[in-house]
Design a protein around this motif. Sequence first.
Motif: not given
Length: 540
Positions: A103-108, A164-170, A184-190
């Motif tokens: 999950x990748x959420x953001x706003x500004x 969209x799921x984004x898998x990674x091995x390393x 600008x204020x940058x908000x995010x959640x990963x």
Amino acid sequence: MKLLYKIMTIGVFVVLANNCSAQNVVSLKSLLNDLTNRDEVAKWPAPYYKEMQASSYDRHSVAPNMPGWYANEDHSNYIRTDTINGRKELVMLDVDGPGAIVRFWLTTFKRAGKIRIYFDGQTDPEITIPAYDLMKIGLNIGTPLLAQHSSYEPKEKGGSTLYLPMPYSKHCKVTFEDNEPDKQPRYYQLNYRAYPPNTKIETFTVKRFNELGDLISSVNHQLIDQDNKIQGHGAAIKGRLASRKQLQLNLPAGNAAIRLLQVKIETEKPADYEQALRSTVLEISFDGQQTVWCPIGDFSGSGVGGKQLQSWYRVVTADGEIISRWVMPYQKSAKITLLNLGTVAVKVSLKATTGKWHWDKRSMYFHADWRNQNSVPIKHAEEDKPTEWVFSEITGRGIFLGDSFAVYNHQHKWYGEGDQKIWTDGIKFPTEYGTGTEDYYNTSWAPVTLYQTPFANAPRADNADSFGYNTFTRTRNLDGVTFKKAFRYTLETLGWENGTADFAATTYWYGFKGAVSKVAAKQTKPEALPNNGSPNLNFQ
């Protein structure tokens, strides 16, 4: 902050290492298939993962009972700044794999700049987004896997959420190159999964994404256009339910699962309907253990009033039918009871469709807990001494899959400035530390307008200034929160001014036998809704 994240990640791996056996490869394809498989959330994950979050929470928040714990500058906070090819890139996420962004959420306010996503030590990013805007990602993802917020404006203000799921091995690193000169204020959640070190992962690539175009389209379609014609054994009850009486439905004995639950409540007088949804309680027991106790309106995700809802696990139709698609397995027996704790009779109908289930060591029981508290103090700032309102507190092993939050706001100012915090398994700092109530529920900028998405909804918002009734709900899937020993979920009671609000929270989770919720153990009861003209009801 990089050191903190590495320490947390190493600690997770040590805990997980002894719990991982040989498993199939985790890939974009496998995760997309899991996203629309309701059976999977009722099973302990294989391979096991720990759900984590990186966010822009205020870095003055260091520990409970220390100054800054309720600090509210939840924006423009990063792990560090890296210089890459002469660019200054602000690091939002930097974690070792195996893992997957889920999950990748953001706003500004304004969106100038570039987001870059690097996998497995890449020197050039796999994905470059030419704005602080996931809608500009340049991939044919579609809705609802990629959704703009209800506040989204094409040119300036607003945000978006990527499922969209984004898998990674390393390894995975996400950065932002900020080209806006006025800060600008940058908000995010990963939100991301951390898997044990020996988990086999097929790392995300744009090439592989393009190859799976048909599957991605199918997932989007399934998340929106759902089928209520689930095959199985149907059992039903209906009739008049007098005050202080109950109706009970015993389901077929043996190894099975509830796959569809349909309930409708009717009152003789329309003015009694909202109260009836709060005072008619759904109770379910599996194999002799009660795991569901919740007012039917709150269980539906609609909160107060039976407002329409369209989500992945729950639906409320225009004519008031409540539909639940939570899969609820049991080994031997299941019993559903409707209790009328109100003062007037109601007409009820309930149908449960059960189907086959193979109970094994991964199978878990479904839980829905409900907590209510009136006149919760809302505070404007940390010096006013806000608190953390507890949604849920669980001991045992299971997975948290979401909540519904029904609020009656007594003030004409926004009550939801507080951050959600989630702790698991004795970790001292929250595994999730949010950036505001509306952000947690997959929108941005308050007060909030109505919206409907498969995994987050606002089915009720009475007034533009947030006065009166508000309902939010968010359910999880790939971002479900696993716990082995303990789980705790709270919300800071912060708002735009001092005041009060009535809170009613439903939490949805799965657990193994022996997992216990403190909320369920100390069950609150429904009370008379505010401003409904009814006398004070004594449900205790």
